[in-house]
Structure formats: C-alpha cells, structure tokens
Design a protein around this motif. Structure first.
Motif, PDB file in Angstrom:
ATOM      1  N   ASP A  38      -2.650  -0.768  -0.251  1.00  0.00           N
ATOM      2  CA  ASP A  38      -2.178  -2.129  -0.044  1.00  0.00           C
ATOM      3  C   ASP A  38      -2.708  -2.593   1.296  1.00  0.00           C
ATOM      4  OD1 ASP A  38      -0.641  -2.467  -2.410  1.00  0.00           O
ATOM      5  OD2 ASP A  38       0.947  -1.252  -1.523  1.00  0.00           O
ATOM      6  N   VAL A  39      -3.150  -3.846   1.339  1.00  0.00           N
ATOM      7  CA  VAL A  39      -3.709  -4.428   2.550  1.00  0.00           C
ATOM      8  C   VAL A  39      -2.856  -5.622   2.949  1.00  0.00           C
ATOM      9  CG1 VAL A  39      -5.751  -5.492   3.589  1.00  0.00           C
ATOM     10  CG2 VAL A  39      -6.028  -3.753   1.793  1.00  0.00           C
ATOM     11  N   ALA A  40      -2.450  -5.644   4.216  1.00  0.00           N
ATOM     12  CA  ALA A  40      -1.710  -6.784   4.762  1.00  0.00           C
ATOM     13  C   ALA A  40      -2.382  -7.179   6.067  1.00  0.00           C
ATOM     14  CB  ALA A  40      -0.251  -6.418   5.003  1.00  0.00           C
ATOM     15  N   GLY A  41      -2.449  -8.479   6.333  1.00  0.00           N
ATOM     16  CA  GLY A  41      -3.027  -8.964   7.576  1.00  0.00           C
ATOM     17  C   GLY A  41      -4.546  -9.029   7.527  1.00  0.00           C
ATOM     18  N   GLU A  42      -5.114  -9.424   8.677  1.00  0.00           N
ATOM     19  CA  GLU A  42      -6.571  -9.555   8.791  1.00  0.00           C
ATOM     20  C   GLU A  42      -7.043  -9.072  10.148  1.00  0.00           C
ATOM     21  OE1 GLU A  42      -7.703 -13.603   8.171  1.00  0.00           O
ATOM     22  OE2 GLU A  42      -7.004 -13.645   6.096  1.00  0.00           O
ATOM     23  N   GLY A  43      -8.347  -8.765  10.219  1.00  0.00           N
ATOM     24  CA  GLY A  43      -8.950  -8.375  11.483  1.00  0.00           C
ATOM     25  C   GLY A  43      -8.248  -7.180  12.100  1.00  0.00           C
ATOM     26  N   GLU A  44      -8.074  -7.231  13.430  1.00  0.00           N
ATOM     27  CA  GLU A  44      -7.431  -6.130  14.134  1.00  0.00           C
ATOM     28  C   GLU A  44      -5.963  -5.979  13.760  1.00  0.00           C
ATOM     29  OE1 GLU A  44      -8.166  -6.127  18.357  1.00  0.00           O
ATOM     30  OE2 GLU A  44     -10.264  -6.701  18.049  1.00  0.00           O
ATOM     31  N   SER A  45      -5.383  -6.984  13.137  1.00  0.00           N
ATOM     32  CA  SER A  45      -3.978  -6.932  12.713  1.00  0.00           C
ATOM     33  C   SER A  45      -3.809  -6.425  11.285  1.00  0.00           C
ATOM     34  CB  SER A  45      -3.342  -8.318  12.834  1.00  0.00           C
ATOM     35  OG  SER A  45      -3.360  -8.740  14.177  1.00  0.00           O
ATOM     36  N   THR A  46      -4.899  -5.979  10.677  1.00  0.00           N
ATOM     37  CA  THR A  46      -4.824  -5.436   9.320  1.00  0.00           C
ATOM     38  C   THR A  46      -3.938  -4.195   9.310  1.00  0.00           C
ATOM     39  OG1 THR A  46      -7.060  -6.208   8.825  1.00  0.00           O
ATOM     40  CG2 THR A  46      -6.181  -4.493   7.396  1.00  0.00           C
ATOM     41  N   CYS A  47      -3.138  -4.053   8.257  1.00  0.00           N
ATOM     42  CA  CYS A  47      -2.318  -2.864   8.046  1.00  0.00           C
ATOM     43  C   CYS A  47      -2.653  -2.311   6.662  1.00  0.00           C
ATOM     44  CB  CYS A  47      -0.834  -3.190   8.141  1.00  0.00           C
ATOM     45  SG  CYS A  47      -0.339  -3.753   9.768  1.00  0.00           S
ATOM     46  N   LEU A  48      -3.165  -1.092   6.629  1.00  0.00           N
ATOM     47  CA  LEU A  48      -3.528  -0.432   5.377  1.00  0.00           C
ATOM     48  C   LEU A  48      -2.470   0.605   5.040  1.00  0.00           C
ATOM     49  CD1 LEU A  48      -7.326   0.113   6.122  1.00  0.00           C
ATOM     50  CD2 LEU A  48      -6.249  -1.802   4.922  1.00  0.00           C
ATOM     51  N   GLN A  49      -1.917   0.487   3.844  1.00  0.00           N
ATOM     52  CA  GLN A  49      -0.877   1.407   3.388  1.00  0.00           C
ATOM     53  C   GLN A  49      -1.381   2.107   2.133  1.00  0.00           C
ATOM     54  OE1 GLN A  49       2.975  -0.344   3.453  1.00  0.00           O
ATOM     55  NE2 GLN A  49       3.816   1.159   2.035  1.00  0.00           N
ATOM     56  N   LEU A  50      -1.252   3.434   2.103  1.00  0.00           N
ATOM     57  CA  LEU A  50      -1.771   4.252   1.011  1.00  0.00           C
ATOM     58  C   LEU A  50      -0.642   4.931   0.253  1.00  0.00           C
ATOM     59  CD1 LEU A  50      -4.596   6.005   3.058  1.00  0.00           C
ATOM     60  CD2 LEU A  50      -4.807   3.945   1.650  1.00  0.00           C
ATOM     61  N   THR A  51      -0.838   5.122  -1.051  1.00  0.00           N
ATOM     62  CA  THR A  51       0.121   5.848  -1.887  1.00  0.00           C
ATOM     63  C   THR A  51      -0.608   7.024  -2.530  1.00  0.00           C
ATOM     64  OG1 THR A  51       1.304   3.795  -2.356  1.00  0.00           O
ATOM     65  CG2 THR A  51       1.764   5.681  -3.792  1.00  0.00           C
ATOM     66  N   THR A  52      -0.001   8.215  -2.409  1.00  0.00           N
ATOM     67  CA  THR A  52      -0.616   9.420  -2.963  1.00  0.00           C
ATOM     68  C   THR A  52      -0.162   9.671  -4.401  1.00  0.00           C
ATOM     69  OG1 THR A  52       1.124  10.998  -2.364  1.00  0.00           O
ATOM     70  CG2 THR A  52      -0.510  10.462  -0.652  1.00  0.00           C
ATOM     71  N   ASP A  53      -0.789  10.643  -5.011  1.00  0.00           N
ATOM     72  CA  ASP A  53      -0.415  11.067  -6.361  1.00  0.00           C
ATOM     73  C   ASP A  53       0.983  11.671  -6.403  1.00  0.00           C
ATOM     74  OD1 ASP A  53      -1.360  13.202  -4.808  1.00  0.00           O
ATOM     75  OD2 ASP A  53      -2.321  14.219  -6.493  1.00  0.00           O
ATOM     76  N   MET A  54       1.554  12.008  -5.256  1.00  0.00           N
ATOM     77  CA  MET A  54       2.911  12.546  -5.191  1.00  0.00           C
ATOM     78  C   MET A  54       3.934  11.464  -4.855  1.00  0.00           C
ATOM     79  SD  MET A  54       2.576  15.613  -6.042  1.00  0.00           S
ATOM     80  CE  MET A  54       0.958  15.996  -6.660  1.00  0.00           C
TER      81      MET A  54
END
Length: 187
Positions: free
Chosen positions: A97-113
């Motif tokens: 999931d991606v929120a924000g832009e540029g240096e304020s971007t926040c990347l959130q990942l979900t694993t198979d668990m």
C-alpha cells in the motif's frame, strides 16, 4: 491424503502460544535442540517430510514461533527449539500500500503470514542481483526478511526516483518511505 503427524511435544507446546500477538520467542532459551524436516522453499511454501503443509493456520502458527540465530532458523517453544531449513527467506511479501508522495511517501507491506510492516529504518529495503534478476528484500522482524513478489517489485519500480543515500556514493534510483531514501539501483 493426511499430513504426517509432527512430534507431539512440539505440537502441544505450539498450541499453548496460539493467539493474535507474536509469542516472546526471544525470551525462550530451551535446553532441548534438534532438527526437524521442515523446509521453507524459495517460493515460500512450507513443507514437512517433503510434502507441502496445506493448512494455512498451521503454517502461520509455525511462523509465529520462528526465530533466526545466525544463518539458522528455529521453531522455538519454551521447552525445545527445532532447526528447520529455509532456502531463501521465510516470508513472501504479497501486497504493498502506498500513501503520500515524494519524501512523505509511506510504503506498507503485507506478508504471506498476514504481518504488516512499513518500509522504514526498522524495516529497511535492500536489493540484490542474482544473475540477470534483481531481487528486493525487506526486514520483517527480528532479522528475518521477506522477499517481495514480482507484482510488488513492479509496483516498487514504478515509484523509483533519483536520489542520494547517506551511506552510498553516487546517484541512485530508489524509493522514499517514512522520510528515508532506500537506494535500489546505481545510475
């Protein structure tokens, strides 16, 4: 076909740690240590005695008591720890999931668990080259990494921008997340 039975002591101990929070495996120092024929293949499939474990709840339970010590991985309970084989890394990253832009971007990942982590200073992103293939990894927890699947890698590639990293010389293509720049490819 029925799955092979795991040793009773391991199963009974695992049953005690079921729950939504991860158990405190870092605090457990069992005296009994042995090897068990569990393999996490390169594609993230958990196998026991050469057969895939088909029950997702059981795999998630095992993953909740997984601990890394150096290059070895163990399923740990207060009573015993069982060394397993991991071909690459124990987790696969399936969603981003991606929120924000540029240096304020926040990347959130979900694993198979089902674990959710943000790419940040505690969960850094790195990329290695294996032949012609570039493979991105992220720290999920306690020094254990997840491999980003192809779809997530393509999403990440779309977000790459030029930048500089404090510990790497030269210009890089990379991504921003939580105000940190993660270099991926040197330009």
């Amino acid at each position: 076909m029925n799955e092979p039975e795991l040793p009773y002591s391991l199963m009974s101990e695992l049953g005690k740690v079921q729950g939504s929070e991860l158990p405190p495996v870092h605090l457990w120092q069992p005296e009994v240590e042995r090897d068990i024929d569990i393999l996490i293949s390169r594609d993230g499939v958990w196998n026991y005695l050469g057969s895939p474990i088909k029950r997702p709840r059981l795999v998630r339970l095992f993953a909740s008591v997984l601990r890394r010590e150096g290059d070895d991985y163990y399923l740990v309970t207060p009573v015993e720890k069982c060394r397993i084989t991991v071909e690459d890394v124990p987790f696969q990253v399936l969603l981003m999931d991606v929120a924000g832009e540029g240096e304020s971007t926040c990347l959130q990942l979900t694993t198979d668990m089902g674990e959710v982590v943000s790419i940040d200073h505690e969960h850094p992103l790195r990329i290695i080259q294996d032949g012609d293939e570039w493979i991105p990894y992220v720290v999920i927890r306690d020094g254990m990494e997840g491999r980003l699947n192809r779809n997530v890698y393509y999403q990440l590639a779309d977000l790459m921008v030029p930048g500089k990293h404090s510990t790497a010389s030269g210009e890089w293509l990379g991504v921003w997340s939580h105000e940190n720049f993660f270099p991926m490819l040197q330009t």
